[in-house]
Design an enzyme around this catalytic site. Structure first.
Site, PDB file in Angstrom:
ATOM      1  N   ASP A 167      50.278 -46.276 -43.370  1.00  0.00           N
ATOM      2  CA  ASP A 167      49.772 -47.151 -42.319  1.00  0.00           C
ATOM      3  C   ASP A 167      48.261 -47.256 -42.475  1.00  0.00           C
ATOM      4  O   ASP A 167      47.604 -46.286 -42.871  1.00  0.00           O
ATOM      5  CB  ASP A 167      50.119 -46.588 -40.933  1.00  0.00           C
ATOM      6  CG  ASP A 167      50.032 -47.643 -39.838  1.00  0.00           C
ATOM      7  OD1 ASP A 167      51.086 -48.082 -39.356  1.00  0.00           O
ATOM      8  OD2 ASP A 167      48.901 -48.022 -39.461  1.00  0.00           O
ATOM      9  N   THR A 180      55.390 -59.148 -36.910  1.00  0.00           N
ATOM     10  CA  THR A 180      55.314 -60.578 -37.208  1.00  0.00           C
ATOM     11  C   THR A 180      55.211 -61.336 -35.882  1.00  0.00           C
ATOM     12  O   THR A 180      56.194 -61.872 -35.382  1.00  0.00           O
ATOM     13  CB  THR A 180      56.535 -61.067 -38.011  1.00  0.00           C
ATOM     14  OG1 THR A 180      57.735 -60.545 -37.420  1.00  0.00           O
ATOM     15  CG2 THR A 180      56.455 -60.605 -39.448  1.00  0.00           C
ATOM     16  N   CYS A 192      60.229 -59.231 -29.772  1.00  0.00           N
ATOM     17  CA  CYS A 192      61.256 -59.966 -30.519  1.00  0.00           C
ATOM     18  C   CYS A 192      61.708 -61.248 -29.832  1.00  0.00           C
ATOM     19  O   CYS A 192      61.484 -62.349 -30.340  1.00  0.00           O
ATOM     20  CB  CYS A 192      62.461 -59.053 -30.761  1.00  0.00           C
ATOM     21  SG  CYS A 192      62.094 -57.588 -31.745  1.00  0.00           S
ATOM     22  N   VAL A 217      59.388 -49.623 -35.473  1.00  0.00           N
ATOM     23  CA  VAL A 217      60.431 -49.821 -36.477  1.00  0.00           C
ATOM     24  C   VAL A 217      60.264 -48.846 -37.639  1.00  0.00           C
ATOM     25  O   VAL A 217      61.186 -48.129 -38.023  1.00  0.00           O
ATOM     26  CB  VAL A 217      60.434 -51.271 -37.011  1.00  0.00           C
ATOM     27  CG1 VAL A 217      61.408 -51.424 -38.175  1.00  0.00           C
ATOM     28  CG2 VAL A 217      60.790 -52.238 -35.899  1.00  0.00           C
ATOM     29  N   THR A 245      60.839 -59.450 -39.104  1.00  0.00           N
ATOM     30  CA  THR A 245      61.475 -60.721 -38.786  1.00  0.00           C
ATOM     31  C   THR A 245      60.616 -61.874 -39.290  1.00  0.00           C
ATOM     32  O   THR A 245      59.429 -61.953 -38.980  1.00  0.00           O
ATOM     33  CB  THR A 245      61.673 -60.862 -37.276  1.00  0.00           C
ATOM     34  OG1 THR A 245      62.440 -59.755 -36.803  1.00  0.00           O
ATOM     35  CG2 THR A 245      62.388 -62.156 -36.944  1.00  0.00           C
ATOM     36  N   ARG A 303      53.136 -54.171 -24.367  1.00  0.00           N
ATOM     37  CA  ARG A 303      52.817 -55.333 -25.196  1.00  0.00           C
ATOM     38  C   ARG A 303      53.816 -56.462 -24.930  1.00  0.00           C
ATOM     39  O   ARG A 303      55.006 -56.237 -24.843  1.00  0.00           O
ATOM     40  CB  ARG A 303      52.843 -54.944 -26.681  1.00  0.00           C
ATOM     41  CG  ARG A 303      51.704 -54.003 -27.078  1.00  0.00           C
ATOM     42  CD  ARG A 303      51.843 -53.539 -28.507  1.00  0.00           C
ATOM     43  NE  ARG A 303      53.034 -52.701 -28.683  1.00  0.00           N
ATOM     44  CZ  ARG A 303      53.447 -52.234 -29.860  1.00  0.00           C
ATOM     45  NH1 ARG A 303      52.798 -52.542 -30.959  1.00  0.00           N
ATOM     46  NH2 ARG A 303      54.519 -51.475 -29.935  1.00  0.00           N
TER      47      ARG A 303
END
Length: 417
Positions: A36, A75, A248, A18, A110, A319
């Site tokens: 980062d 998240t 997601c 993202v 999110t 992942r």
């Protein structure tokens, strides 16, 4: 707290799937700091960076140069399916220690409705700066879809919401630097809720079709044939059955579930959809075992090749891939499992199985499970698959890439969802 948008400096915190494309998009118009905590990632990014507007760093002190600070960190959920906000909290702590007065902090990750104001804001205020007076907060949900070349940042509608109207307008003007399509949500909680239900809706729609496929299988009916017929009605929405993975869809529903339970409501439809989609990996494994048995194969020691190890088609990301569960289920039957995914490069093993890099290197495969519709798989063809397989070959075509009629003409025992 006046800001000159044309000279604003943007800091993107978190340079994953993202944050990185967002940093690159803003850097076409503004000066951007990409932050980062992964020093090795930062080093590699700087080595390949040719944009003078874009600087990558693992030094949190660089955050102090930014007017806008955008949080783009993961998240996930815990093993017990509770929200894991540790990355968001860590990012907020770093920002709070380093942001300057007048900054606007925007969360893109999110979260459940209320998290920006209930979790991020208090952490930022631990800096001694007061929200609304010395810094402001906003929310703008990410809509990055890996592998999707159509819905790019400059083409999507960006939802924005600030803590007040002035902040909302400033954030809207900022994002107009990367896309002309802006929607101003009523408030931050509304924007947070909008994001989380986008993926819940998709999860439930896929779950419905997956459940229908389970029913139609017992009726010996072809799910795709039924969907094609139903889709002739003007208001029918076409979804295909399949495995659900990624960062997601299998995760976001639990954020709203958590908040709902906190408020005394136990969601039923959302959790039912999650249960069905989580079950599909086990179902594919069981389908494979039944098919091997049907053609007379000895289950223990059978060689199964899983084509497609990533969580979705045309994406090189393993992942949250449902393949891990398929491997686990097949392993319990003593099946020998191999993997093949050209998108993953030189990776030699994953999920506890060996990965082959060329189909010519293997032979005697009893079953192929095609899990995702990588475009490259469509170019391989059934004849090439049959060359690496033993007698009575089994093809479990999860996404229905190949024609059942053609597969059966070529001697495959064919199953699909």
């Amino acid at each position: 707290m006046k800001l000159n948008l044309d000279k604003a400096i943007v800091c993107i915190v978190g340079l994953g799937y993202v944050g990185l494309p967002l940093a690159e998009a803003f850097a076409r118009r503004l000066r951007v700091i990409g932050f980062d905590v992964n020093a090795d990632k930062v080093r590699k990014l700087n080595q390949n960076n040719t944009n003078q507007n874009l600087t990558f760093t693992d030094n949190p002190e660089e955050i102090s140069n930014a007017d806008f600070i955008i949080i783009c960190v993961p998240t996930p959920v815990t093993k017990s399916k509770d929200p894991d906000l540790s990355y968001v909290k860590s990012a907020a702590e770093s920002i709070g220690r380093n942001m300057k007065r007048g900054s606007i902090v925007i969360l893109e990750s999110t979260v459940y409705p209320g998290a920006t104001e209930e979790v991020v804001k208090p952490i930022l205020e631990e800096s001694g700066l007061k929200c609304g007076e010395e810094f402001r907060i906003a929310y703008s949900p990410e809509r990055i879809n890996p592998g999707d070349k159509e819905h790019t940042i400059d083409r999507i509608t960006k939802v924005v919401a600030g803590m007040d109207e002035e902040t909302t307008e400033l954030v809207a003007e900022l994002y107009r630097k990367v896309t002309p399509h802006i929607f101003k949500a009523k408030n931050i909680k509304t924007a947070e809720a909008a994001k989380v239900i986008e993926n819940i809706q998709r999860d439930l729609n896929i779950a419905l079709i997956n459940e229908l496929s389970l029913i139609f299988e017992k009726m010996d009916l072809n799910t795709k044939d039924i969907l094609d017929a139903a889709a002739t009605k003007w208001n029918f929405h076409y979804y295909s059955p399949g495995l659900v993975g990624g960062h997601c869809i299998p995760v976001d529903p639990y954020y709203l579930v958590y908040k709902a339970k906190e408020l005394g409501y136990h969601p039923r439809v959302i959790l039912a959809g999650r249960a069905i989609n989580d079950y599909m990996a086990k179902h594919v494994a069981e389908m494979t075992i039944r098919a091997l048995n049907e053609v007379g194969k000895v289950i223990r020691g059978s060689k199964v090749l899983i084509m497609g190890l990533s969580y979705k088609g045309n994406v090189a990301d393993i992942r949250q891939s449902p393949v891990a569960q398929i491997v686990k289920e097949l392993g319990e039957y003593g099946v020998k499992v191999l993997g093949f995914d050209p998108l993953l490069g030189d990776i030699d093993s994953v999920f506890g199985i060996n990965v082959v890099h060329d189909l010519k290197d293997i032979e005697g495969v009893d079953c192929v499970i095609l899990t995702v519709a990588h475009a490259v798989f469509g170019r391989i063809g059934l004849d090439a698959l049959k060359k690496i397989m033993s007698s009575n070959p089994v093809l479990i075509d999860v996404r229905g890439m190949f024609s059942r009629d053609e597969a059966e003409r070529k001697g495959f025992y064919y199953e699909t969802l």
